[in-house]
Design a protein around this motif. Structure first.
Motif, mmCIF file in Angstrom:
data_model
loop_
_atom_site.group_PDB
_atom_site.id
_atom_site.type_symbol
_atom_site.label_atom_id
_atom_site.label_comp_id
_atom_site.label_asym_id
_atom_site.label_seq_id
_atom_site.Cartn_x
_atom_site.Cartn_y
_atom_site.Cartn_z
ATOM 1 N N ALA A 251 0.834 -1.207 0.000
ATOM 2 C CA ALA A 251 0.000 0.000 0.000
ATOM 3 C C ALA A 251 0.872 1.261 0.000
ATOM 4 O O ALA A 251 0.589 2.232 -0.721
ATOM 5 C CB ALA A 251 -0.927 -0.006 1.208
ATOM 6 N N ALA A 252 1.940 1.235 0.796
ATOM 7 C CA ALA A 252 2.847 2.384 0.844
ATOM 8 C C ALA A 252 3.540 2.582 -0.495
ATOM 9 O O ALA A 252 3.694 3.710 -0.983
ATOM 10 C CB ALA A 252 3.878 2.185 1.950
ATOM 11 N N GLU A 253 3.940 1.482 -1.114
ATOM 12 C CA GLU A 253 4.611 1.567 -2.415
ATOM 13 C C GLU A 253 3.654 2.085 -3.488
ATOM 14 O O GLU A 253 4.035 2.891 -4.340
ATOM 15 C CB GLU A 253 5.135 0.186 -2.812
ATOM 16 N N LYS A 254 2.405 1.659 -3.421
ATOM 17 C CA LYS A 254 1.404 2.120 -4.386
ATOM 18 C C LYS A 254 1.178 3.622 -4.249
ATOM 19 O O LYS A 254 1.051 4.349 -5.256
ATOM 20 C CB LYS A 254 0.091 1.362 -4.166
ATOM 21 N N ARG A 255 1.141 4.090 -3.004
ATOM 22 C CA ARG A 255 0.973 5.523 -2.763
ATOM 23 C C ARG A 255 2.169 6.321 -3.290
ATOM 24 O O ARG A 255 1.997 7.374 -3.911
ATOM 25 C CB ARG A 255 0.790 5.754 -1.260
ATOM 26 N N GLU A 256 3.374 5.819 -3.070
ATOM 27 C CA GLU A 256 4.568 6.508 -3.548
ATOM 28 C C GLU A 256 4.628 6.549 -5.063
ATOM 29 O O GLU A 256 5.055 7.545 -5.655
ATOM 30 C CB GLU A 256 5.817 5.823 -2.987
ATOM 31 N N LEU A 257 4.191 5.470 -5.704
ATOM 32 C CA LEU A 257 4.169 5.447 -7.170
ATOM 33 C C LEU A 257 3.198 6.479 -7.730
ATOM 34 O O LEU A 257 3.436 7.071 -8.787
ATOM 35 C CB LEU A 257 3.783 4.048 -7.665
ATOM 36 N N LYS A 258 2.111 6.705 -7.012
ATOM 37 C CA LYS A 258 1.124 7.686 -7.460
ATOM 38 C C LYS A 258 1.598 9.109 -7.222
ATOM 39 O O LYS A 258 1.409 9.997 -8.064
ATOM 40 C CB LYS A 258 -0.201 7.452 -6.721
ATOM 41 N N GLU A 259 2.267 9.327 -6.076
ATOM 42 C CA GLU A 259 2.671 10.689 -5.702
ATOM 43 C C GLU A 259 4.018 11.095 -6.292
ATOM 44 O O GLU A 259 4.238 12.266 -6.588
ATOM 45 C CB GLU A 259 2.729 10.792 -4.168
ATOM 46 N N LYS A 260 4.946 10.133 -6.453
ATOM 47 C CA LYS A 260 6.298 10.462 -6.926
ATOM 48 C C LYS A 260 6.759 9.470 -7.990
ATOM 49 O O LYS A 260 7.718 8.713 -7.781
ATOM 50 C CB LYS A 260 7.270 10.448 -5.743
ATOM 51 N N PRO A 261 6.090 9.452 -9.131
ATOM 52 C CA PRO A 261 6.435 8.445 -10.149
ATOM 53 C C PRO A 261 7.865 8.562 -10.673
ATOM 54 O O PRO A 261 8.527 7.548 -10.889
ATOM 55 C CB PRO A 261 5.405 8.706 -11.258
ATOM 56 N N GLU A 262 8.350 9.790 -10.881
ATOM 57 C CA GLU A 262 9.706 9.948 -11.402
ATOM 58 C C GLU A 262 10.754 9.490 -10.390
ATOM 59 O O GLU A 262 11.754 8.857 -10.756
ATOM 60 C CB GLU A 262 9.950 11.411 -11.794
ATOM 61 N N ALA A 263 10.551 9.834 -9.128
ATOM 62 C CA ALA A 263 11.489 9.411 -8.092
ATOM 63 C C ALA A 263 11.494 7.883 -7.957
ATOM 64 O O ALA A 263 12.553 7.269 -7.765
ATOM 65 C CB ALA A 263 11.119 10.046 -6.755
ATOM 66 N N GLU A 264 10.319 7.270 -8.093
ATOM 67 C CA GLU A 264 10.245 5.817 -7.999
ATOM 68 C C GLU A 264 10.905 5.149 -9.193
ATOM 69 O O GLU A 264 11.550 4.098 -9.057
ATOM 70 C CB GLU A 264 8.782 5.377 -7.883
ATOM 71 N N LEU A 265 10.769 5.776 -10.378
ATOM 72 C CA LEU A 265 11.438 5.239 -11.566
ATOM 73 C C LEU A 265 12.952 5.311 -11.395
ATOM 74 O O LEU A 265 13.676 4.358 -11.727
ATOM 75 C CB LEU A 265 11.004 6.022 -12.810
ATOM 76 N N ALA A 266 13.437 6.421 -10.874
ATOM 77 C CA ALA A 266 14.874 6.567 -10.631
ATOM 78 C C ALA A 266 15.345 5.546 -9.585
ATOM 79 O O ALA A 266 16.444 4.982 -9.705
ATOM 80 C CB ALA A 266 15.187 7.990 -10.166
ATOM 81 N N GLU A 267 14.525 5.319 -8.590
ATOM 82 C CA GLU A 267 14.882 4.356 -7.549
ATOM 83 C C GLU A 267 14.982 2.949 -8.122
ATOM 84 O O GLU A 267 15.929 2.205 -7.830
ATOM 85 C CB GLU A 267 13.839 4.390 -6.435
ATOM 86 N N LEU A 268 14.026 2.585 -8.967
ATOM 87 C CA LEU A 268 14.039 1.265 -9.590
ATOM 88 C C LEU A 268 15.256 1.122 -10.504
ATOM 89 O O LEU A 268 15.905 0.074 -10.532
ATOM 90 C CB LEU A 268 12.748 1.045 -10.381
ATOM 91 N N THR A 269 15.580 2.194 -11.231
ATOM 92 C CA THR A 269 16.772 2.181 -12.095
ATOM 93 C C THR A 269 18.021 1.927 -11.260
ATOM 94 O O THR A 269 18.881 1.117 -11.625
ATOM 95 C CB THR A 269 16.906 3.512 -12.840
ATOM 96 N N GLY A 270 18.127 2.615 -10.144
ATOM 97 C CA GLY A 270 19.287 2.441 -9.276
ATOM 98 C C GLY A 270 19.401 1.021 -8.731
ATOM 99 O O GLY A 270 20.506 0.468 -8.650
ATOM 100 N N MET A 271 18.277 0.419 -8.370
ATOM 101 C CA MET A 271 18.313 -0.941 -7.842
ATOM 102 C C MET A 271 18.714 -1.937 -8.918
ATOM 103 O O MET A 271 19.443 -2.897 -8.641
ATOM 104 C CB MET A 271 16.946 -1.302 -7.249
ATOM 105 N N LEU A 272 18.260 -1.712 -10.151
ATOM 106 C CA LEU A 272 18.660 -2.593 -11.251
ATOM 107 C C LEU A 272 20.138 -2.407 -11.582
ATOM 108 O O LEU A 272 20.831 -3.370 -11.908
ATOM 109 C CB LEU A 272 17.790 -2.322 -12.478
ATOM 110 N N GLN A 273 20.622 -1.178 -11.480
ATOM 111 C CA GLN A 273 22.053 -0.934 -11.661
ATOM 112 C C GLN A 273 22.865 -1.681 -10.614
ATOM 113 O O GLN A 273 23.924 -2.249 -10.911
ATOM 114 C CB GLN A 273 22.353 0.562 -11.548
#
Length: 236
Positions: A87-109
């Motif tokens: 639920a927290a992750e879903k809320r963050e994706l809705k409120e900060k999509p760009e930051a979450e995309l950058a975070e996912l990129t960093g984890m894949l890196q």
């Protein structure tokens, strides 16, 4: 890119099955040891079949229900935590999509991909199912396979019951003078099997696991038999 092999594609499912098998073996082992200790202890005090049967059934029911309740509470807590994290992750994706995309990129890196490939993979995963991508990569949770507390409870109940039936039957079926020897031999043989199985499922050497299992069960039966004998003599 090559297609994933069957084993790679289903590695998560295989790991889940192994965890359930390991839990079943350990539950059966608990049923064997605890019930054996109980009935052998009672046998030290009395050889009456009715008393042994009553004690064994009481131990079986108490142990299996306790295991089921404990597993239900434990898995329910785990499931609630997973749902809260999702639920927290879903809320963050809705409120900060760009930051979450950058975070996912960093984890894949961090997993060894170059920045360009990681960014492209993150974008594709986000486009396909952002919540599932973050749940699996960031949280280590599969939203489609959350733990089922009822499944866990019934599995623990069944495993403990199956294990407990062995010493119960071994103590009540033979003639009086054979009850304790038959129970001890049957229980130790079963503990060799469960020790070996748990070690193999955990990819460990079976020797030490079997030895620990057998020694633990033997000590439990010896102690409870001695206590039962002393109480039986004192009450005579």
């Amino acid at each position: 890119m090559t297609e994933p092999t069957h084993d790679e594609a289903h590695g998560g499912a295989l790991g889940s099955r192994l965890n359930w098998l390991r839990a079943a073996v350990l539950g059966a082992n608990d049923g064997i040891v605890s019930t054996a200790g109980l009935v052998v202890g009672v046998a030290g005090a009395t050889q009456e079949r009715a008393a042994l049967l009553t004690a064994g059934l009481a131990g079986l029911l108490a142990g299996s229900l306790s295991m089921a309740a404990g597993e239900y509470v434990s898995v329910s807590t785990q499931r609630d935590s997973e749902k809260a994290a999702l639920a927290a992750e879903k809320r963050e994706l809705k409120e900060k999509p760009e930051a979450e995309l950058a975070e996912l990129t960093g984890m894949l890196q961090a997993r060894g991909l170059s920045r360009e490939v990681a960014r492209e993979a993150a974008e594709q995963l986000t486009e396909r199912d952002a919540l599932k991508a973050h749940a699996r990569v960031e949280l280590g949770i599969d939203p489609d396979a959350l733990a089922d507390p009822w499944h866990a409870a019934w599995a623990s109940f069944a495993a403990f019951t199956v294990g407990a039936l062995l010493p119960l039957l071994a103590i009540v079926l033979p003639p009086a003078h054979w009850r304790v020897p038959v129970t001890v031999v049957s229980v130790l043989a079963a503990l060799v099997l469960t020790g070996w199985a748990s070690a193999r499922l955990g990819a460990a050497a079976p020797g030490r696991a079997v030895l620990r299992n057998v020694v633990g069960g033997a000590v439990a039966m010896a102690v409870t038999y001695a206590v039962g004998t002393l109480l039986g003599v004192a009450g005579a």
